[in-house]
Design an enzyme around this catalytic site. Structure first.
Site, mmCIF file in Angstrom:
data_model
loop_
_atom_site.group_PDB
_atom_site.id
_atom_site.type_symbol
_atom_site.label_atom_id
_atom_site.label_comp_id
_atom_site.label_asym_id
_atom_site.label_seq_id
_atom_site.Cartn_x
_atom_site.Cartn_y
_atom_site.Cartn_z
ATOM 1 N N LYS A 10 60.683 60.855 63.659
ATOM 2 C CA LYS A 10 60.941 62.285 63.501
ATOM 3 C C LYS A 10 62.196 62.531 62.636
ATOM 4 O O LYS A 10 63.003 61.609 62.415
ATOM 5 C CB LYS A 10 61.106 62.905 64.890
ATOM 6 C CG LYS A 10 59.810 62.927 65.727
ATOM 7 C CD LYS A 10 60.093 63.525 67.102
ATOM 8 C CE LYS A 10 58.851 63.742 67.920
ATOM 9 N NZ LYS A 10 59.187 64.362 69.235
ATOM 10 N N TYR A 50 51.238 70.485 66.660
ATOM 11 C CA TYR A 50 51.703 70.671 68.042
ATOM 12 C C TYR A 50 51.025 71.847 68.741
ATOM 13 O O TYR A 50 51.557 72.377 69.718
ATOM 14 C CB TYR A 50 53.223 70.835 68.069
ATOM 15 C CG TYR A 50 53.953 69.509 67.967
ATOM 16 C CD1 TYR A 50 53.892 68.571 69.011
ATOM 17 C CD2 TYR A 50 54.691 69.180 66.853
ATOM 18 C CE1 TYR A 50 54.556 67.362 68.930
ATOM 19 C CE2 TYR A 50 55.368 67.961 66.768
ATOM 20 C CZ TYR A 50 55.289 67.056 67.810
ATOM 21 O OH TYR A 50 55.950 65.850 67.739
ATOM 22 N N PHE A 58 59.366 75.787 74.451
ATOM 23 C CA PHE A 58 60.079 75.073 73.380
ATOM 24 C C PHE A 58 59.264 74.940 72.086
ATOM 25 O O PHE A 58 59.712 74.289 71.131
ATOM 26 C CB PHE A 58 60.521 73.679 73.869
ATOM 27 C CG PHE A 58 59.405 72.785 74.351
ATOM 28 C CD1 PHE A 58 58.623 72.068 73.458
ATOM 29 C CD2 PHE A 58 59.159 72.640 75.712
ATOM 30 C CE1 PHE A 58 57.608 71.223 73.903
ATOM 31 C CE2 PHE A 58 58.144 71.801 76.175
ATOM 32 C CZ PHE A 58 57.367 71.099 75.261
ATOM 33 N N ARG A 86 53.694 53.993 74.018
ATOM 34 C CA ARG A 86 54.510 54.910 74.827
ATOM 35 C C ARG A 86 55.517 54.132 75.675
ATOM 36 O O ARG A 86 56.619 54.597 75.937
ATOM 37 C CB ARG A 86 53.637 55.852 75.653
ATOM 38 C CG ARG A 86 52.930 56.892 74.764
ATOM 39 C CD ARG A 86 52.329 58.036 75.540
ATOM 40 N NE ARG A 86 53.306 58.918 76.125
ATOM 41 C CZ ARG A 86 53.738 60.066 75.577
ATOM 42 N NH1 ARG A 86 53.278 60.474 74.405
ATOM 43 N NH2 ARG A 86 54.612 60.804 76.192
ATOM 44 N N THR A 92 60.234 60.911 77.415
ATOM 45 C CA THR A 92 60.521 62.005 76.472
ATOM 46 C C THR A 92 62.026 62.266 76.363
ATOM 47 O O THR A 92 62.561 62.454 75.278
ATOM 48 C CB THR A 92 59.805 63.296 76.941
ATOM 49 O OG1 THR A 92 58.413 63.009 77.093
ATOM 50 C CG2 THR A 92 59.998 64.437 75.951
ATOM 51 N N ARG A 103 63.596 55.386 72.313
ATOM 52 C CA ARG A 103 64.307 56.640 72.583
ATOM 53 C C ARG A 103 65.673 56.404 73.232
ATOM 54 O O ARG A 103 66.633 57.111 72.949
ATOM 55 C CB ARG A 103 63.427 57.566 73.421
ATOM 56 C CG ARG A 103 62.362 58.258 72.550
ATOM 57 C CD ARG A 103 61.314 58.935 73.375
ATOM 58 N NE ARG A 103 60.482 59.853 72.599
ATOM 59 C CZ ARG A 103 59.343 60.363 73.044
ATOM 60 N NH1 ARG A 103 58.887 60.036 74.252
ATOM 61 N NH2 ARG A 103 58.654 61.188 72.292
ATOM 62 N N ASN A 113 64.288 63.633 69.904
ATOM 63 C CA ASN A 113 64.049 62.358 70.592
ATOM 64 C C ASN A 113 63.429 61.264 69.724
ATOM 65 O O ASN A 113 62.745 60.377 70.218
ATOM 66 C CB ASN A 113 63.253 62.605 71.876
ATOM 67 C CG ASN A 113 61.887 63.187 71.598
ATOM 68 O OD1 ASN A 113 61.558 63.473 70.451
ATOM 69 N ND2 ASN A 113 61.092 63.350 72.632
ATOM 70 N N HIS A 116 57.533 60.278 67.901
ATOM 71 C CA HIS A 116 56.334 60.813 68.552
ATOM 72 C C HIS A 116 55.394 59.664 68.875
ATOM 73 O O HIS A 116 55.371 58.661 68.159
ATOM 74 C CB HIS A 116 55.616 61.786 67.604
ATOM 75 C CG HIS A 116 54.241 62.166 68.060
ATOM 76 N ND1 HIS A 116 54.033 63.138 69.018
ATOM 77 C CD2 HIS A 116 53.011 61.665 67.749
ATOM 78 C CE1 HIS A 116 52.720 63.227 69.251
ATOM 79 N NE2 HIS A 116 52.086 62.359 68.500
ATOM 80 N N GLU A 127 45.123 62.703 65.626
ATOM 81 C CA GLU A 127 46.435 62.718 64.978
ATOM 82 C C GLU A 127 46.483 61.784 63.764
ATOM 83 O O GLU A 127 47.119 62.105 62.761
ATOM 84 C CB GLU A 127 47.515 62.338 65.990
ATOM 85 C CG GLU A 127 47.702 63.429 67.046
ATOM 86 C CD GLU A 127 48.741 63.083 68.112
ATOM 87 O OE1 GLU A 127 48.962 63.926 68.991
ATOM 88 O OE2 GLU A 127 49.322 61.980 68.059
HETATM 89 P P1 ADP Z 1 56.248 63.412 74.269
HETATM 90 O O1 ADP Z 1 56.741 63.477 72.830
HETATM 91 O O2 ADP Z 1 57.019 62.404 75.066
HETATM 92 O O3 ADP Z 1 54.762 63.228 74.367
HETATM 93 P P2 ADP Z 1 55.812 66.204 74.967
HETATM 94 O O4 ADP Z 1 54.446 66.032 74.387
HETATM 95 O O5 ADP Z 1 55.924 66.752 76.352
HETATM 96 O O6 ADP Z 1 56.629 64.823 74.924
HETATM 97 O O7 ADP Z 1 56.671 67.164 74.035
HETATM 98 C C1 ADP Z 1 56.551 67.111 72.636
HETATM 99 C C2 ADP Z 1 57.932 67.163 72.017
HETATM 100 O O8 ADP Z 1 58.524 68.441 72.274
HETATM 101 C C3 ADP Z 1 58.956 66.164 72.603
HETATM 102 O O9 ADP Z 1 58.824 64.882 72.050
HETATM 103 C C4 ADP Z 1 60.282 66.827 72.243
HETATM 104 O O10 ADP Z 1 60.635 66.635 70.863
HETATM 105 C C5 ADP Z 1 59.935 68.299 72.444
HETATM 106 N N1 ADP Z 1 60.274 68.747 73.810
HETATM 107 C C6 ADP Z 1 59.679 68.383 74.968
HETATM 108 N N2 ADP Z 1 60.222 68.996 76.027
HETATM 109 C C7 ADP Z 1 61.208 69.791 75.528
HETATM 110 C C8 ADP Z 1 62.151 70.692 76.106
HETATM 111 N N3 ADP Z 1 62.178 70.906 77.425
HETATM 112 N N4 ADP Z 1 63.005 71.334 75.277
HETATM 113 C C9 ADP Z 1 62.975 71.133 73.937
HETATM 114 N N5 ADP Z 1 62.106 70.299 73.330
HETATM 115 C C10 ADP Z 1 61.240 69.631 74.095
HETATM 116 MG MG MG Z 2 53.223 64.476 73.785
#
Ligand code: ADP
Ligand code: MG
Length: 143
Positions: A10, A50, A58, A86, A92, A103, A113, A116, A127
């Site tokens: 990212k 997304y 968010f 993962r 996350t 991470r 973070n 992805h 994707e």
């Molecule tokens: P992951 O990337 O671990 O699959 P999610 O799919 O839940 O996590 O979320 C997608 C992305 O949105 C995260 O990787 C992070 O960049 C962002 N994100 C997730 N939760 C939050 C939050 N509470 N506040 C801000 N950004 C968030």
């Molecule tokens: Mg996700």
């Protein structure tokens, strides 16, 4: 279990200079790179990628983040690719990620973070197709 997943380095991790370290962790963990590029997502592309999160509070911030600079999508292949990738990247929120995960090492916080990873075989297919055409996913001579 499927053999494909989509990784993205990212914009925060690209900006912080971690492309090389992250790719090294991925290949040392046994993933093969099937396709890779550096690209700059438009707002419309980030919103579409997304879309599953569009009701989340968010979502707007996530789209701004993913369009804040170039990112590096990578199509990966390995047995059990989605779960193994993962595990390699960790939770996350880096504060909750295990030691030695991508991470834990390179993310700034729960939003910024670093990487992805697809969350299911079905989403991995979608994707990978979002970023790469069939011609871009080359068969490896040495396989
Ligand atoms: P992951 O990337 O671990 O699959 P999610 O799919 O839940 O996590 O979320 C997608 C992305 O949105 C995260 O990787 C992070 O960049 C962002 N994100 C997730 N939760 C939050 C939050 N509470 N506040 C801000 N950004 C968030
Ligand atoms: Mg996700």
């Amino acid at each position: 279990m499927g053999r494909k997943t989509l990784a993205i380095i990212k914009p925060d991790a690209v900006n912080d200079g971690y492309i090389g370290e992250i790719i090294s962790m991925i290949t040392k963990a046994g993933f093969k790179i099937k396709a890779m590029k550096m690209t700059y997502l438009t707002k419309a592309q980030a919103q579409k990628f997304y879309e599953v999160h569009k009701e989340r509070p968010f979502y707007g911030e996530l789209v701004d983040y993913m369009t804040s600079g170039p990112c590096v999508p990578i199509a990966l292949e390995k047995d059990n690719a989605v779960a193994d990738y993962r595990k390699l990247i960790g939770a996350t929120d880096p504060a909750e990620a295990e030691e030695g995960t991508v991470r834990k090492l390179y993310a700034r916080n729960k939003q910024f973070n670093a990487v992805h990873g697809s969350d299911s075989d079905e989403n991995a297919e979608k994707e990978v197709a979002f970023f790469f055409s069939e011609q871009e996913i080359l068969e490896n001579y040495f396989d």
